[in-house]
Design an enzyme around this catalytic site. Structure first.
Site, mmCIF file in Angstrom:
data_model
loop_
_atom_site.group_PDB
_atom_site.id
_atom_site.type_symbol
_atom_site.label_atom_id
_atom_site.label_comp_id
_atom_site.label_asym_id
_atom_site.label_seq_id
_atom_site.Cartn_x
_atom_site.Cartn_y
_atom_site.Cartn_z
ATOM 1 N N SER A 11 0.841 -1.201 0.000
ATOM 2 C CA SER A 11 0.000 0.000 0.000
ATOM 3 C C SER A 11 0.870 1.242 0.000
ATOM 4 O O SER A 11 2.025 1.212 0.455
ATOM 5 C CB SER A 11 -0.893 -0.003 1.244
ATOM 6 O OG SER A 11 -1.533 1.249 1.434
ATOM 7 N N TYR B 18 -2.458 -1.349 10.226
ATOM 8 C CA TYR B 18 -2.488 -1.585 8.780
ATOM 9 C C TYR B 18 -1.167 -1.166 8.145
ATOM 10 O O TYR B 18 -0.587 -1.900 7.338
ATOM 11 C CB TYR B 18 -3.644 -0.797 8.163
ATOM 12 C CG TYR B 18 -3.814 -1.001 6.675
ATOM 13 C CD1 TYR B 18 -4.568 -2.060 6.178
ATOM 14 C CD2 TYR B 18 -3.240 -0.120 5.748
ATOM 15 C CE1 TYR B 18 -4.737 -2.249 4.807
ATOM 16 C CE2 TYR B 18 -3.405 -0.297 4.385
ATOM 17 C CZ TYR B 18 -4.159 -1.359 3.923
ATOM 18 O OH TYR B 18 -4.316 -1.536 2.579
ATOM 19 N N LYS C 43 1.569 -3.560 6.076
ATOM 20 C CA LYS C 43 1.901 -3.311 4.677
ATOM 21 C C LYS C 43 3.383 -2.986 4.492
ATOM 22 O O LYS C 43 3.986 -3.315 3.465
ATOM 23 C CB LYS C 43 1.025 -2.183 4.116
ATOM 24 C CG LYS C 43 -0.454 -2.545 4.025
ATOM 25 C CD LYS C 43 -0.678 -3.741 3.107
ATOM 26 C CE LYS C 43 -2.133 -4.083 2.944
ATOM 27 N NZ LYS C 43 -2.364 -5.212 2.004
#
Length: 281
Positions: free
Chosen positions: A150, A163, A167
């Site tokens: 990401s 998150y 990533k």
């Protein structure tokens, strides 16, 4: 009858005859990629937990569906074995499945929620690389492993702590596994989307902006205006699918340990001072 059989017979198809396994592909970016891979001649296995959507999509592209919770290693192993049983090989593994996980302050994170996110976003990709590489090594014909990261892994402030951590870890994992697997002709790369109006991002925007009526096209417009050097141009699922197609195909045969960022230049430069390029000195 396989609706993609005619497409596969065309010599111009970039993945003709290749077997691809895509996790988290019943819808969204994974679903768009599954469709594009099939149009380019691949035999696609859709691995997801959304059984109805996944089965329907697989039928529509002449592929196969298998229930797969990537947090469970045995599920990922079974998905790889399913692909091998169907076509006798595995050429492409797209580790796409992921969740947004918990938000909020680092000072109040629930660690059980963090572990649940890591079990999917990070451990799920480890499971995918592990079992796909075993199949590819045994097949002795190389392969392409693609992992979804990401823009949040590159630039702070774009997503939650958990998150972002997951990533970012994927970028390092892709590099180390590319080092090991290159001797077998197996390439490992990442793609890092930004601002693509998936269900996950749409939900986040609705929460952050307090607008339950927000639609995907609204998010794309916002990103195009505020989060892209290509002013007015936001990202789409098809943009990401095309990047995955490139990394899956032989066109990227000398590319490995790479992170292909699909962000309209947002994480590479700041355009707030762009008037200086048009002003007279």
């Amino acid at each position: 009858m396989d609706p993609c059989a005619e497409d596969r017979q065309s010599p111009s198809k970039r993945l003709e005859g290749k077997v691809a396994l895509i996790t988290g592909s019943a819808r969204g970016i994974g679903g768009a990629t599954a469709k594009l891979f099939a149009k380019n001649g691949a035999y696609v296995v859709i691995a997801d937990i959304l059984d109805e959507l996944g089965s329907k999509l697989a039928d529509s592209i002449g592929g196969r569906y298998i229930h797969c919770d990537v947090s469970k290693e045995e599920d990922v192993e079974s998905a790889v074995e399913f692909a091998l049983a169907w076509k006798g090989k595995l050429d492409i593994m797209f580790n796409n499945a992921g969740v947004s996980g918990p938000g909020g302050s680092i000072s109040s994170l629930n660690m059980e929620d963090v572990r649940a996110l890591l079990s999917i976003n990070l451990f799920g990709i480890i499971h995918g690389i592990k079992h796909a590489s075993r199949a590819m090594i045994a097949g002795k014909n190389g392969g392409s492993i693609i992992c979804s990261s990401s823009s949040a892994a590159i630039m702070g402030g774009l997503a939650s702590h958990a998150y972002t951590a997951s990533k970012n870890a994927i970028l390092g994992l892709a590099k180390t596994t590319a080092c090991e697997l290159g001797v077998y002709g197996i390439r490992v790369n990442c793609i890092s989307p930004h601002g693509v109006a998936s269900e996950m991002l749409l939900s986040a925007y609705r929460t952050c902006l307090g607008r339950d009526d927000l639609q995907a096209e609204d998010v794309t417009k916002i990103v195009g205006e505020r989060g892209s050097l290509l002013r007015g141009r936001g990202g789409s699922m098809e943009d990401v699918a095309k990047a995955a197609l490139f990394l899956a195909s032989d066109e990227s045969g000398f590319i490995t340990a790479h992170n292909l960022v699909i962000d309209g230049g947002y994480t590479s430069a700041c355009s707030h001072m762009s008037p200086i390029y048009t002003s007279k000195v």
